[in-house]
Motif scaffolding. Structure first.
Motif, short mmCIF file in Angstrom:
data_model
loop_
_atom_site.label_atom_id
_atom_site.label_comp_id
_atom_site.label_asym_id
_atom_site.label_seq_id
_atom_site.Cartn_x
_atom_site.Cartn_y
_atom_site.Cartn_z
N UNK A 14 18.18 -24.97 -2.14
CA UNK A 14 19.38 -24.42 -1.51
C UNK A 14 19.86 -25.61 -0.68
N UNK A 15 21.08 -25.55 -0.51
CA UNK A 15 22.07 -27.02 -0.05
C UNK A 15 21.64 -26.46 1.36
N UNK A 16 21.98 -27.62 2.44
CA UNK A 16 22.16 -27.52 3.83
C UNK A 16 23.50 -27.47 4.22
N UNK A 17 23.80 -26.63 5.01
CA UNK A 17 25.38 -26.48 5.56
C UNK A 17 25.36 -26.94 6.79
N UNK A 18 26.50 -27.51 7.33
CA UNK A 18 26.93 -27.90 8.74
C UNK A 18 28.22 -27.33 8.95
N UNK A 19 28.68 -27.33 10.22
CA UNK A 19 29.71 -26.79 10.68
C UNK A 19 30.27 -27.39 11.97
N UNK A 20 31.52 -27.64 12.21
CA UNK A 20 31.92 -28.19 13.54
C UNK A 20 33.35 -28.01 13.76
N UNK A 21 33.72 -27.88 15.02
CA UNK A 21 34.96 -28.08 15.45
C UNK A 21 35.63 -29.39 15.44
N UNK A 22 36.57 -29.51 14.93
CA UNK A 22 37.13 -31.21 15.00
C UNK A 22 38.71 -31.14 15.48
N UNK A 23 39.29 -30.91 16.25
CA UNK A 23 38.91 -29.95 17.37
C UNK A 23 39.55 -28.49 17.59
N UNK A 24 39.07 -27.77 18.28
CA UNK A 24 39.63 -26.31 19.10
C UNK A 24 41.17 -26.84 19.54
N UNK A 45 41.02 -27.01 13.91
CA UNK A 45 40.55 -27.68 12.70
C UNK A 45 39.21 -27.67 12.45
N UNK A 46 38.71 -27.38 11.32
CA UNK A 46 37.20 -27.26 11.10
C UNK A 46 36.77 -28.23 10.39
N UNK A 47 35.49 -28.67 10.45
CA UNK A 47 34.43 -29.34 9.54
C UNK A 47 33.61 -28.71 8.92
N UNK A 48 33.32 -28.69 7.68
CA UNK A 48 32.27 -28.34 6.92
C UNK A 48 31.56 -29.13 6.03
N UNK A 49 30.27 -29.22 5.85
CA UNK A 49 29.61 -30.11 5.28
C UNK A 49 28.49 -29.47 4.31
N UNK A 50 28.23 -29.77 2.89
CA UNK A 50 27.24 -29.37 2.08
C UNK A 50 26.43 -30.63 1.89
N UNK A 51 25.17 -30.68 2.04
CA UNK A 51 24.28 -31.58 1.92
C UNK A 51 23.07 -31.37 1.30
#
Length: 423
Positions: free
Chosen positions: A377-387, A284-290
């Motif tokens: 340009x946006x800033x991007x973030x990503x994280x496992x939520x979880x494996x 389960x992946x999490x991605x953000x655009x800020x």
């Protein structure tokens, strides 16, 4: 991708930042030299184009006046040859420059510990009490095989090493885990659920930083411009590739369950048994655009979102900040969450949450219009939520009983239709 204009105006800063990431100092100097050559050639091309245009106008005027000469026409043709030659040189310089820029990692934030590898990572917090077992604990793969809910032998027979069959309540547990995660992230944490493509173009892999440097880590479709995703980060981040996002929409949160496919190149002999290092696994992946002002606050929130999964599952974990030598290619700062595995008497990574600043956005051309109408340009973030597979493995180990059965974590019982024990 790093901004060449920032490198040009902050050469010493980038020298040091690249050294911190294990890149030799000469590389930044080489970039500066190539950039100077590129800009010089651009000025020469512009000058010759102006000269050619003036010569062309002169030819037209001479023809109009009936005094046209071959000498002026020859001068125009010679300038065309010079321009073509310069353009070829310019293309060669730009290709050489991009070959370097495309393989340079992101710079590390000033708060990141400097180090060569994981030995310099810094522990931020520890959560949960380790259960004291009155019997010899078994590793998750033995527990799963004994219960008939994991079948590595037949997984290997059908697909090769590092594949597994989940069976019966094993499959049910995996499904319970990822449904719980998705519900938590969408209902409480504010993420929008997405079902993304599991095959992406190579351009998408370039956008998030996997290509060209890490091509050996993925499975590609022969004779097709398609790659099996190593993580849902790739299709989620590229959702806005080559687009401009309106400021009012930010921040944007996406979450997705997807299979992840990894070749595990270079991991021979490591975690050869069990669910820790598979060629195919759910995540389960999490991605953000800020916007550029909010990304570090959003990194803290994302990390806590991932941690809450383990808090609700009541499994011990710790959170660390990675050193410059252990961080991923695209990240400027990364928190790893490591879950407790009693059979190994150690913590193992189950999530990485990273802020990439505008590094991926420059590669994928993802921009936003700020409150004043300026394009950034946006800033991007990503994280496992979880494996998911590693979470299942941690549940099996931390909830094992003397008779080899597994207690179902309280939060998952509704997702298991009331089943409280796997036996």
């Amino acid at each position: 991708m790093l901004d060449i204009s920032r490198i040009r105006t902050n050469e010493d800063h980038y020298h040091q930042r690249m050294i911190d990431r294990g890149i030799e100092k000469r590389v930044i100097k080489e970039i500066i030299n190539l950039d100077e050559d590129r800009r010089t050639k651009l000025k020469e091309v512009e000058y010759l184009r102006n000269e050619k245009n003036m010569a062309y106008k002169k030819v037209q005027q001479l023809k109009k006046n009936g005094v046209y000469t071959d000498e002026v026409d020859y001068d125009t043709k010679e300038k065309n040859k010079e321009i073509k030659k310069l353009q070829e040189q310019l293309t060669s310089i730009e290709e050489e420059l991009n070959d370097i820029l495309f393989t340079l990692p992101n710079i590390a934030d000033g708060s990141v510990p400097i180090g060569n590898d994981e030995q310099e990572n810094e522990e931020i917090r520890v959560n949960g009490e380790k259960k004291k077992f009155e019997f010899e604990v078994l590793p998750h793969y033995e527990l799963g095989e004994n219960l008939g809910i994991l079948d590595f032998v037949r997984g290997s027979k059908v697909a090769g090493k590092r594949f597994v069959y989940y069976k019966g309540l094993g499959a049910r547990l995996e499904r319970a885990v990822y449904n719980f995660m998705l519900d938590l992230h969408t209902r409480k944490h504010g993420y929008t659920e997405v079902i993304p493509p599991y095959l992406v173009k190579e351009s998408a892999m370039f956008g998030t930083g996997q290509f060209p440097k890490f091509k050996e880590d993925v499975f590609s479709i022969e004779n097709e411009n398609l790659v099996l995703i190593p993580t849902a980060e790739v299709p989620l981040t590229n959702y806005y590739a080559n687009e401009i996002i309106e400021y009012e929409k930010l921040p944007i949160y996406f979450t997705a369950l997807s299979p992840s496919f990894r070749s595990e190149a270079g991991s021979a002999g490591r975690d050869t048994r069990g669910l820790i290092r598979m060629h195919q696994f759910h995540k389960v992946e999490m991605v953000k655009f800020t916007d550029k002002e909010s990304s570090f606050d959003e990194l803290e929130k994302m990390t806590h979102d991932a941690e809450e999964v383990l808090q609700l599952l009541e499994i011990p974990y710790k959170t660390i900040v990675l050193s410059t030598g252990d961080m991923g290619f695209s990240a400027t700062k990364t928190y790893d969450i490591e879950v407790w595995f009693p059979s190994q008497d150690t913590y193992r990574e189950i999530s990485s949450c990273s802020n990439c600043l505008d590094f991926q956005a420059r590669r994928a051309k993802i921009r936003y219009r700020d409150s004043k109408g300026k394009i950034e340009f946006v800033h991007t973030l990503n994280g496992s939520g979880l494996a998911v597979g590693r979470t299942v493995a941690a549940i099996l180990e931390n909830y094992q009983q003397l008779d080899g059965s597994i207690l179902v974590p309280t939060i998952l019982i509704p997702y298991m239709d009331g089943i409280e024990v796997i036996h």
